[in-house]
Design a protein around this motif. Sequence first.
Motif, short mmCIF file in Angstrom:
data_model
loop_
_atom_site.label_atom_id
_atom_site.label_comp_id
_atom_site.label_asym_id
_atom_site.label_seq_id
_atom_site.Cartn_x
_atom_site.Cartn_y
_atom_site.Cartn_z
N GLN A 1 0.81 -1.22 0.00
CA GLN A 1 0.00 0.00 0.00
C GLN A 1 0.84 1.27 0.00
N TYR A 2 1.98 1.26 0.70
CA TYR A 2 2.64 2.53 1.01
C TYR A 2 4.05 2.69 0.45
N GLU A 3 4.65 1.65 -0.13
CA GLU A 3 6.05 1.79 -0.50
C GLU A 3 6.27 2.77 -1.66
N ASN A 4 5.22 3.09 -2.41
CA ASN A 4 5.37 4.02 -3.54
C ASN A 4 4.84 5.42 -3.21
N ILE A 5 4.60 5.69 -1.93
CA ILE A 5 4.18 7.03 -1.54
C ILE A 5 5.29 8.02 -1.89
N GLY A 6 4.94 9.08 -2.59
CA GLY A 6 5.92 10.06 -3.03
C GLY A 6 6.41 9.84 -4.44
N LEU A 7 6.21 8.61 -4.97
CA LEU A 7 6.62 8.30 -6.33
C LEU A 7 5.44 8.21 -7.29
N GLU A 8 4.24 8.01 -6.74
CA GLU A 8 3.05 7.86 -7.56
C GLU A 8 2.09 9.00 -7.30
N GLU A 9 1.11 9.16 -8.19
CA GLU A 9 0.07 10.16 -8.01
C GLU A 9 -0.78 9.78 -6.80
N LEU A 10 -1.12 10.77 -5.99
CA LEU A 10 -1.90 10.50 -4.79
C LEU A 10 -2.97 11.57 -4.66
N SER A 11 -4.16 11.25 -5.14
CA SER A 11 -5.29 12.16 -4.99
C SER A 11 -5.94 11.95 -3.64
N LEU A 12 -6.84 12.84 -3.29
CA LEU A 12 -7.56 12.71 -2.02
C LEU A 12 -8.37 11.42 -1.99
N ARG A 13 -8.96 11.07 -3.11
CA ARG A 13 -9.75 9.84 -3.20
C ARG A 13 -8.87 8.61 -2.94
N THR A 14 -7.70 8.57 -3.59
CA THR A 14 -6.79 7.44 -3.39
C THR A 14 -6.26 7.39 -1.95
N ALA B 1 7.29 8.26 2.66
CA ALA B 1 7.45 9.56 1.99
C ALA B 1 8.86 10.09 2.20
N ARG B 2 9.41 9.91 3.39
CA ARG B 2 10.78 10.37 3.64
C ARG B 2 11.81 9.51 2.89
N PHE C 1 8.63 20.70 11.35
CA PHE C 1 7.23 20.55 11.76
C PHE C 1 6.30 20.34 10.57
N VAL C 2 6.84 20.36 9.37
CA VAL C 2 6.02 20.16 8.17
C VAL C 2 6.19 18.71 7.73
N PRO C 3 5.12 17.93 7.62
CA PRO C 3 5.25 16.53 7.20
C PRO C 3 5.82 16.41 5.79
N THR C 4 6.66 15.43 5.60
CA THR C 4 7.24 15.19 4.27
C THR C 4 6.16 14.79 3.27
N MET C 5 5.14 14.11 3.74
CA MET C 5 4.02 13.74 2.88
C MET C 5 3.41 14.99 2.24
N TRP C 6 3.37 16.09 2.97
CA TRP C 6 2.80 17.34 2.45
C TRP C 6 3.74 17.97 1.41
N THR C 7 5.04 17.98 1.70
CA THR C 7 5.98 18.61 0.78
C THR C 7 6.14 17.80 -0.51
N CYS C 8 5.90 16.47 -0.44
CA CYS C 8 6.03 15.64 -1.64
C CYS C 8 5.01 16.04 -2.70
N TYR C 9 3.79 16.32 -2.26
CA TYR C 9 2.71 16.56 -3.22
C TYR C 9 2.28 18.02 -3.26
N ASN C 10 3.02 18.91 -2.60
CA ASN C 10 2.70 20.33 -2.64
C ASN C 10 3.98 21.13 -2.83
N LYS C 11 4.68 20.86 -3.89
CA LYS C 11 5.95 21.55 -4.16
C LYS C 11 5.69 22.87 -4.88
#
Length: 592
Positions: free
Chosen positions: A392-405, A567-568, A582-592
Amino acid sequence: MSEQKAESAQKQQNQSQSQIGAHENAGKMQKVTTQNNNNALELDYLRERLQHLQDSLLKDFKKCINEEIENIVQELRQHELQLNEFRGFAKSQHTNTWSNRIAVTTDTQTANGSVPTEKSKGINPESRDNKLAGKHKKQPRPLPDKVFKIRESYLTALLEVDHMRTIYHIFVAILLMLLIQSISYDYLAEGRVYFGLGTFKSSLEKIEYVFGIWLLEHAVVFLLYYAFKMWTNVRVKLARQPALQSFWSHSCLITYISSQLLFGYVASALCLKLDLTFITASILLLESTRLLMKMHSFVRTNAGRVLAGKLKTDAISGDVDDIYDVQQSAQAIRLPSFSSYLYFLFAPTLIYRDSYPRTTHIRWKFALARFMEVVGVAFFYSYIFERYIRVQYENIGLEELSLRTFVIKLHSMVMPNNIIFLCGFYLILHSWLNFTSELLRFGDRMFYKDWWTSSTYDEYFRNWNVVVHDWLYEYIYKDSYNYLFKGAKLPAMLMVFYTSALVHEHIIGFALKLFFPVMFCFFGGFSVGLIFLFRNASKRVGNFVVWFTLIFGNGLLFSLYSIEYYARQNCPRTYESWTDYFVPTMWTCYNK
């Protein structure tokens, strides 16, 4: 003629008077009749109301009687079930096997390291002067003390019942089916069988470093015993010089606190320096935390005994030499042996006692069964990681991640994450602790209580992990209650919650090598709020709320940490200022 006229006038007057009297009598009779009718109506209404009240009272009374009869019958059925099936749970409150605490007395206070009260020193506060009595502050109510006795764990007792053992067999069968499925998939899809050994090999990298650090930590813990003994002996020799004695004690206290902080810092820094995996870092941090709690328990308990010996000799009349001899002998008696300290370091408890109730022999079949459960759950964790978490999670940051997904990923991992939660409870608090207890013949197996029946979160936290809760209660809650907050329970309870939340967050953060305080927010925020929100709810509603929030919270907790971790790994980033941490890496990955 005149007489006749007078007589006729008199007759007419009499007739008119008689007619008037008849009319008056008729009016009176009519009034009486009307009044009687009204009284009859009122009586009928009153009779009707009384009849209705009687019917209501009888109906309510019958309802209450029926409810009481049903409750009594239900209690009799439960008592019969307890007597026939759950024999270990059908004892009185005073001799309850599952009672964890007893009321504090003077003897137990002194024996467990608390400073004696004035009554224990032979001073009667009532005999003081009224002025001194008026200035005397009210002491906090003594809190109950931990009691050790020979008893089995809850699940060990429950699994003696055929019904519960059947449920256990069902879970074992499911575990075997999952193992067969994993073997079949590996063989048919990749042509070889892994048995999850690849996950074990990658997770336990550099375990030899952890073992070496663990040995060095125990060497430091052993030195603590002799350092404490040296403090006690020097303190006794300085009994005639209070100023030097106070300076020596305060210097040792500062050294002890500094060494504790350094001990925890080194373990945390080595996790980062050696770049340990999550499993090996968790082992090192958990063991370091356990040893820190053990050392504090030993020092806190025996330092209280030393101070209690000093206070006791203050009340003795006589010359200085007599007081010194009594104090020296008292100190020599109170110091525990190194064998007691060594057994305590490996015993499955964090509360220090000179001795514990011990079983007569080792049940090797029982110990082997618990060890096999540890191995089985470890392989099951490997299966969960390979089939769910990594997929489920090993491709976080490498694949498209919409809110639905993102929402779909969270919901798909709720049940696997809760299986991890329940298996972690069974692995550590039941299987592993019972295995070590059996090898050490440690009698008290109450490592947890019936937390699954909890209706409030404070009850859940008390029963979930009794080993850690006992330490928090004994050395955080009681000391805060007695000395810091002077009898106020709420701030002492909050002190326990936030201390535990910080330690949990510290372990998870350094094991994953990230700052992502979800555990602290859940533990110290939502859980505390739920304690007060549902404290007055019924037991059924409260138990449902506890389980619903546990399932939802644990599913979300494990998922968020997994997403941030991967994500890190997949989105390396630079930290230009301290606010970036204090900023999650998950946020910076998809909000550059």
